[in-house]
Design a protein around this motif. Sequence first.
Motif, PDB file in Angstrom:
ATOM      1  N   CYS A   1      23.927 107.504  47.116  1.00 44.55           N
ATOM      2  CA  CYS A   1      23.683 106.183  46.542  1.00 44.55           C
ATOM      3  C   CYS A   1      24.846 105.263  46.904  1.00 44.55           C
ATOM      4  O   CYS A   1      25.957 105.406  46.375  1.00 44.55           O
ATOM      5  CB  CYS A   1      23.521 106.291  45.028  1.00 44.55           C
ATOM      6  N   GLU A   2      24.588 104.353  47.804  1.00 46.49           N
ATOM      7  CA  GLU A   2      25.631 103.504  48.365  1.00 46.49           C
ATOM      8  C   GLU A   2      26.323 102.680  47.283  1.00 46.49           C
ATOM      9  O   GLU A   2      25.686 101.972  46.508  1.00 46.49           O
ATOM     10  CB  GLU A   2      25.033 102.577  49.424  1.00 46.49           C
ATOM     11  N   GLY A   3      27.651 102.814  47.230  1.00 45.31           N
ATOM     12  CA  GLY A   3      28.459 101.993  46.334  1.00 45.31           C
ATOM     13  C   GLY A   3      28.521 102.475  44.895  1.00 45.31           C
ATOM     14  O   GLY A   3      29.240 101.893  44.085  1.00 45.31           O
ATOM     15  N   ALA A   4      27.802 103.547  44.566  1.00 48.63           N
ATOM     16  CA  ALA A   4      27.766 104.021  43.177  1.00 48.63           C
ATOM     17  C   ALA A   4      28.923 104.970  42.901  1.00 48.63           C
ATOM     18  O   ALA A   4      29.461 105.619  43.805  1.00 48.63           O
ATOM     19  CB  ALA A   4      26.443 104.709  42.878  1.00 48.63           C
ATOM     20  N   GLY A   5      29.287 105.061  41.613  1.00 50.98           N
ATOM     21  CA  GLY A   5      30.367 105.926  41.194  1.00 50.98           C
ATOM     22  C   GLY A   5      29.871 107.214  40.555  1.00 50.98           C
ATOM     23  O   GLY A   5      28.742 107.647  40.789  1.00 50.98           O
ATOM     24  N   HIS A   6      30.733 107.805  39.736  1.00 54.93           N
ATOM     25  CA  HIS A   6      30.454 109.126  39.174  1.00 54.93           C
ATOM     26  C   HIS A   6      29.260 109.126  38.226  1.00 54.93           C
ATOM     27  O   HIS A   6      28.494 110.077  38.187  1.00 54.93           O
ATOM     28  CB  HIS A   6      31.704 109.632  38.443  1.00 54.93           C
ATOM     29  N   LEU A   7      29.093 108.048  37.449  1.00 57.90           N
ATOM     30  CA  LEU A   7      27.962 107.973  36.511  1.00 57.90           C
ATOM     31  C   LEU A   7      26.748 107.367  37.200  1.00 57.90           C
ATOM     32  O   LEU A   7      26.122 106.418  36.704  1.00 57.90           O
ATOM     33  CB  LEU A   7      28.353 107.179  35.273  1.00 57.90           C
ATOM     34  N   VAL A   8      26.381 107.944  38.334  1.00 54.57           N
ATOM     35  CA  VAL A   8      25.260 107.448  39.116  1.00 54.57           C
ATOM     36  C   VAL A   8      23.960 107.533  38.327  1.00 54.57           C
ATOM     37  O   VAL A   8      23.022 106.761  38.573  1.00 54.57           O
ATOM     38  CB  VAL A   8      25.177 108.225  40.454  1.00 54.57           C
ATOM     39  N   VAL A   9      23.877 108.447  37.362  1.00 50.07           N
ATOM     40  CA  VAL A   9      22.658 108.581  36.561  1.00 50.07           C
ATOM     41  C   VAL A   9      22.396 107.332  35.735  1.00 50.07           C
ATOM     42  O   VAL A   9      21.252 107.059  35.337  1.00 50.07           O
ATOM     43  CB  VAL A   9      22.715 109.814  35.637  1.00 50.07           C
ATOM     44  N   LEU A  10      23.440 106.549  35.479  1.00 52.15           N
ATOM     45  CA  LEU A  10      23.281 105.260  34.809  1.00 52.15           C
ATOM     46  C   LEU A  10      23.255 104.124  35.826  1.00 52.15           C
ATOM     47  O   LEU A  10      22.370 103.272  35.818  1.00 52.15           O
ATOM     48  CB  LEU A  10      24.431 105.029  33.820  1.00 52.15           C
ATOM     49  N   GLU A  11      24.239 104.136  36.696  1.00 47.39           N
ATOM     50  CA  GLU A  11      24.447 103.019  37.614  1.00 47.39           C
ATOM     51  C   GLU A  11      23.298 102.829  38.598  1.00 47.39           C
ATOM     52  O   GLU A  11      22.949 101.698  38.936  1.00 47.39           O
ATOM     53  CB  GLU A  11      25.755 103.249  38.369  1.00 47.39           C
ATOM     54  N   ARG A  12      22.715 103.908  39.073  1.00 52.69           N
ATOM     55  CA  ARG A  12      21.599 103.848  40.020  1.00 52.69           C
ATOM     56  C   ARG A  12      20.426 104.651  39.462  1.00 52.69           C
ATOM     57  O   ARG A  12      19.832 105.484  40.132  1.00 52.69           O
ATOM     58  CB  ARG A  12      22.021 104.416  41.374  1.00 52.69           C
ATOM     59  N   HIS A  13      20.091 104.390  38.206  1.00 53.46           N
ATOM     60  CA  HIS A  13      19.092 105.232  37.546  1.00 53.46           C
ATOM     61  C   HIS A  13      17.732 105.178  38.206  1.00 53.46           C
ATOM     62  O   HIS A  13      17.012 106.188  38.222  1.00 53.46           O
ATOM     63  CB  HIS A  13      18.994 104.892  36.053  1.00 53.46           C
ATOM     64  N   ASP A  14      17.341 104.056  38.772  1.00 50.38           N
ATOM     65  CA  ASP A  14      16.037 104.002  39.438  1.00 50.38           C
ATOM     66  C   ASP A  14      16.015 104.898  40.674  1.00 50.38           C
ATOM     67  O   ASP A  14      15.023 105.596  40.938  1.00 50.38           O
ATOM     68  CB  ASP A  14      15.687 102.563  39.827  1.00 50.38           C
ATOM     69  N   GLN A  15      17.098 104.877  41.453  1.00 45.93           N
ATOM     70  CA  GLN A  15      17.182 105.750  42.621  1.00 45.93           C
ATOM     71  C   GLN A  15      17.188 107.220  42.205  1.00 45.93           C
ATOM     72  O   GLN A  15      16.513 108.053  42.812  1.00 45.93           O
ATOM     73  CB  GLN A  15      18.458 105.444  43.421  1.00 45.93           C
ATOM     74  N   VAL A  16      17.977 107.529  41.188  1.00 44.54           N
ATOM     75  CA  VAL A  16      18.057 108.904  40.708  1.00 44.54           C
ATOM     76  C   VAL A  16      16.699 109.374  40.201  1.00 44.54           C
ATOM     77  O   VAL A  16      16.232 110.474  40.529  1.00 44.54           O
ATOM     78  CB  VAL A  16      19.124 109.037  39.598  1.00 44.54           C
ATOM     79  N   ASN A  17      16.027 108.535  39.424  1.00 44.62           N
ATOM     80  CA  ASN A  17      14.725 108.920  38.876  1.00 44.62           C
ATOM     81  C   ASN A  17      13.685 109.099  39.975  1.00 44.62           C
ATOM     82  O   ASN A  17      12.823 109.977  39.891  1.00 44.62           O
ATOM     83  CB  ASN A  17      14.249 107.881  37.863  1.00 44.62           C
ATOM     84  N   ALA A  18      13.753 108.256  41.012  1.00 47.21           N
ATOM     85  CA  ALA A  18      12.809 108.406  42.125  1.00 47.21           C
ATOM     86  C   ALA A  18      13.029 109.740  42.836  1.00 47.21           C
ATOM     87  O   ALA A  18      12.073 110.432  43.210  1.00 47.21           O
ATOM     88  CB  ALA A  18      12.964 107.244  43.104  1.00 47.21           C
ATOM     89  N   ALA A  19      14.308 110.114  43.009  1.00 43.67           N
ATOM     90  CA  ALA A  19      14.612 111.398  43.645  1.00 43.67           C
ATOM     91  C   ALA A  19      14.166 112.562  42.762  1.00 43.67           C
ATOM     92  O   ALA A  19      13.648 113.570  43.251  1.00 43.67           O
ATOM     93  CB  ALA A  19      16.112 111.497  43.938  1.00 43.67           C
TER      94      ALA A  19
END
Length: 374
Positions: free
Chosen positions: A341-359
């Motif tokens: 996830c480009e530009g995201a940090g350690h809490l990617v589950v919050l910061e990029r939650h849509d990407q994480v949920n899609a995966a």
Amino acid sequence: MSVRGRAGRAVAGALGIAVVGAAAEVARRRRVISRRGAGEDVAFGSLRSDPITVVADDGVPLHVEIDELEGDRAAAEEAARAARKRRPPRAEAVPDPSALTVVFAHGYALNLDCWHFQRAAYRGLVRTVLYDQRSHGRSGRSGDGHATIDQLAHDLKQVLDTTCPDGPVVLVGHSMGGMTIIALAEHYPELFGSRVAGVALISTTAGGLDPHRILVPVLPSTVGGQLAQRLVATLARGHRTVDGLRKAGKSVASVVTDLFAFGDEVPASYVEFVDAMLSATPFEVVAEFFPQFATLDKYATVHALGAVPTTIICGTRDRITSVGHSRKLHSVIPGSTLLECEGAGHLVVLERHDQVNAALDQLLAAAADRVGPR
């Protein structure tokens, strides 16, 4: 029956399978799309279900919450019934992600609430189990010598045996939760490919971590590691004072949380939410688990995860478990997939939650396909 007749029935059967499969897949994707952004209008920490207690093998009570299915298959079943009229009975069953139970294991100094966006997205669609790791959140405190990654693996096994003894399971772990799953694969490899049908490892590693850089990022690794261990051990002896200072220095703590938890700009509510979880974790607990990260080395057994679909997710600006750790996991786990996830940090589950949920949705579909039709 003529050859042409048999061929016609075969074609009709194949078309029937395709129709019902397509109908169910369309219904499933529509439900997933409708849940995008779920949780944005729900207060952090407000998603709850009636708790149960799972007792670990050393007697520590673990706080567990289960979100059961609630009429979630109605749309898919309606589509399947409509399609069923147009195909032979043998074409009835298709893989269904709602047949799975998803178990979420959170990271260091957090609690089960960190899965806010994943819980909101899958609530009612898939049976989910969330729990607080020992000494974290609402779970009981660990005894001396039991604050280890290996003990966390045994805790997870106990959670699985209690909450989902039957049926396929997908395990999702963030940071220390991912290490917990990796340790589970070391101690109970027979679960993977039998009960465990899929795995997601998020912002984690199987070894080679330099946790001291969180505390002393300007020091060389050898000196920094020794200093960090001594510093944490010293502070642990006065942990109540440290906890008081952490609360008094809330503004500084928030800045540090923003720096190390996130890679990009996020709403202030995200930072406050994570900071509240971190602050609620006693420093004594932080100190108890801290030595585990420097000695973690489980790459020799992580290949066991290759028996099931495995998705690895990490932010490219993760300052705690850098993306290099995820790339290494990807290289040693056969057949795994990697999402950066480009530009995201350690809490990617919050910061990029849509990407994480899609995966995660793709992982659930792959796990359901592996398990087979219902």
